[in-house]
Design an enzyme around this catalytic site. Sequence first.
Site, PDB file in Angstrom:
ATOM      1  CD  GLU A  97     -25.527   4.702  -0.227  1.00 51.30           C
ATOM      2  OE1 GLU A  97     -25.109   5.864  -0.359  1.00 51.30           O
ATOM      3  OE2 GLU A  97     -24.946   3.714  -0.712  1.00 51.30           O
ATOM      4  CB  CYS A 260      -4.208   7.701 -15.051  1.00 52.62           C
ATOM      5  SG  CYS A 260      -4.972   9.270 -14.565  1.00 52.62           S
ATOM      6  CB  CYS A 263      -8.099   4.014 -14.795  1.00 49.03           C
ATOM      7  SG  CYS A 263      -9.826   4.372 -15.174  1.00 49.03           S
TER       8      CYS A 263
END
Length: 527
Positions: A97, A260, A263
């Site tokens: 991280e 999109c 998605c």
Amino acid sequence: MSRLRSAMQKGKRAGQEMVETAKTKRKKSKTTVKEEEIMKADSLSTYHTFPDPANVVLLRSQLLDWYDKEKRELPWRTLAMTEPDLNIRTYAVWVSEIMLQQTQVATVKHYYNKWMKRWPTVQDLAAATLEEVNQMWAGLGYYSRGKRLHEGAQKVVSELKGQMPRTVDSLLKQLPGVGPYTAAAIGSISLGHVTGAVDGNVIRVLCRMRAIGADSTSPAVTEALWSLANMLVDPERPGDFNQAMMELGARVCTPKGPLCNQCPVQSHCHSYRKVQVKQEKNSKKLLGKLDRKTSALPDIEDCLNSGTCPLCPSEPWDDELGVQNFPRKPTKKPPRVERTLTCVVIRPGEEGEVEYLLTQRPNKGLLAGLWEFPSLLLEGENSEMKQKRALCAEISRILGTPLTEDFQYVGEVVHIFSHIHQTYVVHSVCLQAGDAQTQTENAQWLTKSALQEAAVSTGVKKIVKLCDSLDSHKEQTSKDGKRQKQTGRKNEKRPQTSKKPKPSAANSGSRQLSLSSFFKTVKEESC
């Protein structure tokens, strides 16, 4: 007189009462304003939330199904899934991280594998030196991250008995360089804590999904996004859900050119539906079928409180941007422009390989603790010639002898930091072996191969590449000249007895300047 005094006292008392009453009213008004702000924040339009629990359950299922099929195989994900030791698992996720902050996944993978091979546990990292950590981190950028990882590992070993923190709150408080997102990511992925995690990818996904168009860095939007993330996170698979949200933002809901149609949670996305409504209206307008009365009605895809809602955009919708209308970010400040005078000092090595003089930067600030060529920031107040003299003096101090060798202008190297546009104005000088002994602790000579493995920045490696390209060009020019001479000799009918005149200094293309003439031609070089 007594009546006059009593009247004056009454007047004073009345005045004091009026002042106190006014103060009380002001206090009440301030309290009322604060209460109204809290009520306003609490009563946000459901348009920006998920009021139906069934939709939340459906979204979780759709996103996790997609993630299970489409997720990338990444070394830190594999380790988080397979490592049985909780301490090692938490350490491994922490390292990943920190590395992934402001750095692309493709770049991090190589560094992560090398890091975990060398320091597989927090105890191994704590036992390393900062110089070794900087060397491993070189080229990854944002070098303070490596230093904080090292400091955190030493703290875990010395103060926490070698045990990594076990809660999100303790991760946040006890590990340097760990903020709310990093603590939540480590906690959910390695420890299974049910908490949302909001990074740049998640901000983009949630802002588009719930049409949040206000400044994404504002307190109201930040609070709303964390509330949404905590609402949506899957209680059974919190780590996978958070990684799925990040994966969606990184690969599908991208900053530019979002996919999109691919998605998995498209049906929950307000901005996508808004695009569809706009396109339908525009097509009807072109066909002349849109009723004027209908067009005057409010858009069903808009927030009902758009005039006062702290999450709605202040700027009008741009049809060309589509879903990229969200999120809205404040305009970035342009990077600071700097020019740095740099001298590549070279000496002949023991085994024939040349060596470079490097000095160590201070332990705090930009590129802290890394090694670089002797350099000096060019400031507007002083002339470049004065600053070159200052740099020569610094190199002389490092070497413990006056610098009297020849200098050569090499060129310029541009390197972009997150907040600085840096240009290195590069010169070089080649010393004799006897004059090239360092006299300070924070200086060393390194061969080219050792330099590539040392704790140096990408900017230093760019400078080396520039010098190499110049040397290669000189070698090629020299070879071409020899070939031309040999061809000329073959074509000669008679042997020439007269010697060719030596080329004058003015006609010499890649000549080296003496130190005195170097300073005289500063203006010519800078043009």
